[in-house]
Design an enzyme around this catalytic site. Structure first.
Site, mmCIF file in Angstrom:
data_model
loop_
_atom_site.group_PDB
_atom_site.id
_atom_site.type_symbol
_atom_site.label_atom_id
_atom_site.label_comp_id
_atom_site.label_asym_id
_atom_site.label_seq_id
_atom_site.Cartn_x
_atom_site.Cartn_y
_atom_site.Cartn_z
ATOM 1 N N SER A 158 74.323 75.718 45.659
ATOM 2 C CA SER A 158 73.657 76.701 44.804
ATOM 3 C C SER A 158 73.620 78.075 45.477
ATOM 4 O O SER A 158 74.658 78.685 45.700
ATOM 5 C CB SER A 158 72.256 76.196 44.441
ATOM 6 N N ASP A 182 78.210 73.635 43.087
ATOM 7 C CA ASP A 182 77.578 74.295 41.937
ATOM 8 C C ASP A 182 76.911 75.607 42.341
ATOM 9 O O ASP A 182 75.677 75.726 42.340
ATOM 10 C CB ASP A 182 76.569 73.379 41.246
ATOM 11 N N HIS A 252 72.575 70.199 38.006
ATOM 12 C CA HIS A 252 72.812 71.092 39.139
ATOM 13 C C HIS A 252 72.923 70.297 40.449
ATOM 14 O O HIS A 252 73.851 70.487 41.231
ATOM 15 C CB HIS A 252 71.659 72.091 39.202
#
Length: 449
Positions: A158, A182, A252
């Protein structure tokens, strides 16, 4: 005085041993910290095969304090993302263990939980550049001590993906590899390359997308970008808000679990270059000739093998199961019927050996079957069957208001897309709507493939 001269070195050695035996854990904060807000603090926790579960807190200025930190070994950094609740990532320990079981190197967990824990996401975003500056200084110190930067692998999750990019840019793209799991989308989408991850940040940048319609980044960011299940709606993740916090983070976070599943090399997912996920599901993108003898890229830890064959930024797609092992097995299923009129519907195919069964539900659209015309279906099975002993097929129109139809199959053929196995066929099969038919396949005649 004489005794003290002998005792001093012994005491110093004892202190060093005691210091080395102290196990440091990832910072555990609470929701209250997120509400109040935290000031950035970066801790680097070293794990090696001699201290897999015991983190050694590294000095940012003196690497000689840590005899376990062997700079001749490759080093992998794991960099987490936004932590709104303050809790440690539940996957961190397992991830570390898997990496060290795979290779003998240094694993450094970058703990910036003080700085990532804040209900104000914008504060955490602002801290990413500061974390990158801290890591850049540390890696340059490693470099000064003789560590080759090309042997460094940054795994960023992330916000950690963009931190990895900033570090790579600071060191002029000489980092060996960046794996972005991601990458965060909010506050980075639409930004120029210098304000986010991009392919120039390392020798090889591989990216996984699992939540492009919410928390993740939609567009390509690396040399190769993998879109699992199209990059949205991961199997097994909740689809309604009534599922609580999992509804927001499951897609996610799935990126980390998918990558972890590939580290031991037992779960491999070939991915196919395609212009869209729909075309991929329709089986229009099963050609990997552009990669030469390397074949289709395999998602995950071993994707580095395709570094030398990628001529341009490449976007590839693959499907997964809803739980580990996530990897699926790809087949092409060719169906030719001899019904006079066209039939439309879906198929479920099962492959059996003596001990297990693999299932593929081909339902991304209603497929059209026409007389003497081969309909090519792309089937992803939930597991691999090494030796197929029997096959079962079920045909359904998918319309409860439509009377059951019969599908008269002239030829049914299954072809494994990753192995060079000879295709398996069956001829003259009658399928009645919603009824499973099982048969023993035969090697296809030479003229059929």
């Amino acid at each position: 005085m004489f005794l003290w001269q002998y005792l001093t070195p012994i005491l110093l050695i004892t202190v060093q041993i005691c210091k080395a035996q102290i196990c440091h854990k990832f910072t555990d904060l609470k929701l209250a910290h997120a509400i109040i807000g935290t000031s950035l603090r970066v801790r680097l926790l070293l794990h090696t095969r001699s201290n897999v579960t015991c983190g050694i807190l590294l000095s940012h200025t003196n690497l000689t304090e840590h005899p376990q930190f062997n700079l001749s070994r490759p080093t992998t950094f794991i960099i987490h993302g936004y932590r709104p609740s303050g809790s440690p990532p539940e996957w961190m320990d397992k991830f570390t263990e898997l990496l060290l079981a795979r290779e003998d190197f240094n694993v450094i967990i970058v703990d910036w939980n003080h700085g990532a824990t804040n209900l104000n996401y914008l504060k955490a975003v602002a801290n990413t550049h500061k974390v990158a500056e801290n890591l850049t200084a540390f890696i340059k110190l490693m470099q000064d001590q003789g560590a080759p930067v090309s042997s460094i692998h940054l795994i960023g999750v992330s916000l950690g993906a963009h931190i990895s990019g900033f570090v790579g840019a600071n060191i002029n793209g000489t980092i060996g590899r960046i794996t972005a799991l991601d990458p965060a989308g909010p506050q980075f989408t639409g930004r120029p390359p210098e304000e986010r991850l991009d392919p120039t940040d390392a020798h090889f940048v591989d990216v996984l997308h699992t939540d492009i319609d919410a928390l993740g980044f939609r567009e390509s960011l690396g040399h190769i970008d993998f879109y699992a299940n199209g990059g949205t709606d991961q199997p097994g993740c909740p689809r309604t808000i009534f599922s609580g916090g999992s509804y927001f983070k499951c897609d996610h976070q799935r990126s980390v679990l998918l990558f972890m599943d590939t580290v031991d090399g037992m779960c491999t997912s070939p991915a196919y270059p395609c212009s869209s996920y729909k075309d991929f599901l329709d089986g229009r993108c099963l050609n990997c000739d552009r990669f030469g003898d390397a074949g289709c890229p395999v998602f995950g830890y071993d994707s580095i093998r395709w570094k030398g064959v990628l001529q341009e930024q490449t976007k590839v797609y693959f499907k997964t199961n809803s739980e580990s092992p996530f990897c699926m097995t790809n087949y092409r299923v060719d169906v030719m019927i001899w019904n006079k009129s066209m039939r439309q519907g879906y198929m479920t195919v099962k492959l059996y050996d003596d001990n297990k069964v693999a299932v593929a539900t081909i339902n991304d659209k209603r497929w059209a079957f026409k007389k003497y015309t081969e309909t090519k279906l792309f089937a992803q099975f939930d597991k691999d069957i090494q030796s197929v002993k029997k096959i079962s097929v079920k045909y359904s129109t998918g319309n409860v208001f439509q009377p059951n139809q019969k599908l008269r199959i002239l030829r049914f053929r299954v072809t494994h897309l990753e192995r060079k196995d000879r295709p398996l066929c069956r001829y003259d099969v009658l399928l009645e709507g919603d009824k499973e038919v099982t048969f023993k396949p035969l090697p296809c005649e030479e003229s059929n493939f």
